[in-house]
Scaffold this motif. Structure first.
Motif, PDB file in Angstrom:
ATOM      1  N   LYS A  28      39.692  33.290  24.971  1.00  0.00           N
ATOM      2  CA  LYS A  28      40.905  32.691  25.552  1.00  0.00           C
ATOM      3  C   LYS A  28      41.849  32.241  24.450  1.00  0.00           C
ATOM      4  CE  LYS A  28      38.943  31.085  29.875  1.00  0.00           C
ATOM      5  NZ  LYS A  28      38.936  30.036  30.872  1.00  0.00           N
ATOM      6  N   SER A  29      41.294  31.660  23.413  1.00  0.00           N
ATOM      7  CA  SER A  29      42.109  31.216  22.287  1.00  0.00           C
ATOM      8  C   SER A  29      42.797  32.409  21.619  1.00  0.00           C
ATOM      9  CB  SER A  29      41.228  30.479  21.279  1.00  0.00           C
ATOM     10  OG  SER A  29      41.981  30.083  20.160  1.00  0.00           O
ATOM     11  N   GLY A  30      42.072  33.504  21.465  1.00  0.00           N
ATOM     12  CA  GLY A  30      42.647  34.709  20.888  1.00  0.00           C
ATOM     13  C   GLY A  30      43.792  35.247  21.722  1.00  0.00           C
ATOM     14  N   VAL A  31      43.637  35.247  23.044  1.00  0.00           N
ATOM     15  CA  VAL A  31      44.700  35.714  23.942  1.00  0.00           C
ATOM     16  C   VAL A  31      45.950  34.852  23.749  1.00  0.00           C
ATOM     17  CG1 VAL A  31      45.406  35.860  26.365  1.00  0.00           C
ATOM     18  CG2 VAL A  31      43.188  36.772  25.652  1.00  0.00           C
ATOM     19  N   ARG A  32      45.767  33.536  23.738  1.00  0.00           N
ATOM     20  CA  ARG A  32      46.916  32.638  23.550  1.00  0.00           C
ATOM     21  C   ARG A  32      47.601  32.884  22.202  1.00  0.00           C
ATOM     22  NH1 ARG A  32      43.583  28.854  26.148  1.00  0.00           N
ATOM     23  NH2 ARG A  32      42.789  28.130  24.149  1.00  0.00           N
ATOM     24  N   ASN A  33      46.791  33.034  21.164  1.00  0.00           N
ATOM     25  CA  ASN A  33      47.361  33.231  19.828  1.00  0.00           C
ATOM     26  C   ASN A  33      48.131  34.538  19.728  1.00  0.00           C
ATOM     27  OD1 ASN A  33      46.325  30.782  18.976  1.00  0.00           O
ATOM     28  ND2 ASN A  33      44.490  31.687  18.083  1.00  0.00           N
ATOM     29  N   HIS A  53      46.880  44.431  20.255  1.00  0.00           N
ATOM     30  CA  HIS A  53      45.790  43.475  20.037  1.00  0.00           C
ATOM     31  C   HIS A  53      45.657  42.512  21.215  1.00  0.00           C
ATOM     32  CE1 HIS A  53      44.551  44.656  16.051  1.00  0.00           C
ATOM     33  NE2 HIS A  53      45.812  44.657  15.646  1.00  0.00           N
ATOM     34  N   LEU A  54      46.781  42.112  21.781  1.00  0.00           N
ATOM     35  CA  LEU A  54      46.765  41.230  22.951  1.00  0.00           C
ATOM     36  C   LEU A  54      46.056  41.903  24.121  1.00  0.00           C
ATOM     37  CD1 LEU A  54      47.567  38.721  24.582  1.00  0.00           C
ATOM     38  CD2 LEU A  54      49.826  39.780  24.912  1.00  0.00           C
ATOM     39  N   VAL A  55      46.373  43.170  24.364  1.00  0.00           N
ATOM     40  CA  VAL A  55      45.728  43.902  25.462  1.00  0.00           C
ATOM     41  C   VAL A  55      44.222  44.005  25.205  1.00  0.00           C
ATOM     42  CG1 VAL A  55      45.568  46.168  26.581  1.00  0.00           C
ATOM     43  CG2 VAL A  55      47.802  45.146  26.142  1.00  0.00           C
ATOM     44  N   GLU A  56      43.825  44.258  23.968  1.00  0.00           N
ATOM     45  CA  GLU A  56      42.397  44.317  23.639  1.00  0.00           C
ATOM     46  C   GLU A  56      41.725  42.958  23.842  1.00  0.00           C
ATOM     47  OE1 GLU A  56      42.155  45.836  19.667  1.00  0.00           O
ATOM     48  OE2 GLU A  56      42.935  47.805  20.251  1.00  0.00           O
ATOM     49  N   ALA A  57      42.413  41.888  23.466  1.00  0.00           N
ATOM     50  CA  ALA A  57      41.868  40.541  23.666  1.00  0.00           C
ATOM     51  C   ALA A  57      41.731  40.217  25.154  1.00  0.00           C
ATOM     52  CB  ALA A  57      42.758  39.505  22.968  1.00  0.00           C
TER      53      ALA A  57
END
Length: 99
Positions: A28-33, A53-57
């Motif tokens: 979740k943190s990765g998605v937000r970042n 990268h967002l789509v992969e996260a």
């Protein structure tokens, strides 16, 4: 913790659940970042790369949360059930024998 003690106390499944929850929180943190980074990107190339990268996260988050739902460890759409599960886990942790 020792695997034998984990099995005897029932903590083996709880340990897996804790690891999975930590991974979900990190995802979740990765998605937000990544989402924040996409909005700050200075060039179309960087924005496109960060969007990938967002789509992969997001995909990783979906896989982790689906796994946890399947295992009965995560009830994102049933707050009462999640609270009950959390309270049960708290009581389990509080009732562990101290060494």
């Amino acid at each position: 913790m020792n695997p034998i003690i984990e099995t005897l106390t029932g903590m083996d499944a709880l340990s897996d659940q804790v690891v999975a929850m930590d991974l979900l929180i990190s995802a979740k943190s990765g998605v937000r970042n990544y989402a924040m980074a996409v909005t700050e990107a200075g060039t179309p190339e960087i924005k496109e790369m960060l969007t990938r990268h967002l789509v992969e996260a997001l995909d990783m988050h979906e896989q982790i949360s689906s796994y946890m739902v399947e295992k009965g460890w995560y009830h994102a759409w049933d707050t009462n059930e999640q609270i009950s599960l959390d309270l049960n886990n708290i009581n389990t942790a509080l009732n562990l024998p101290t060494l």
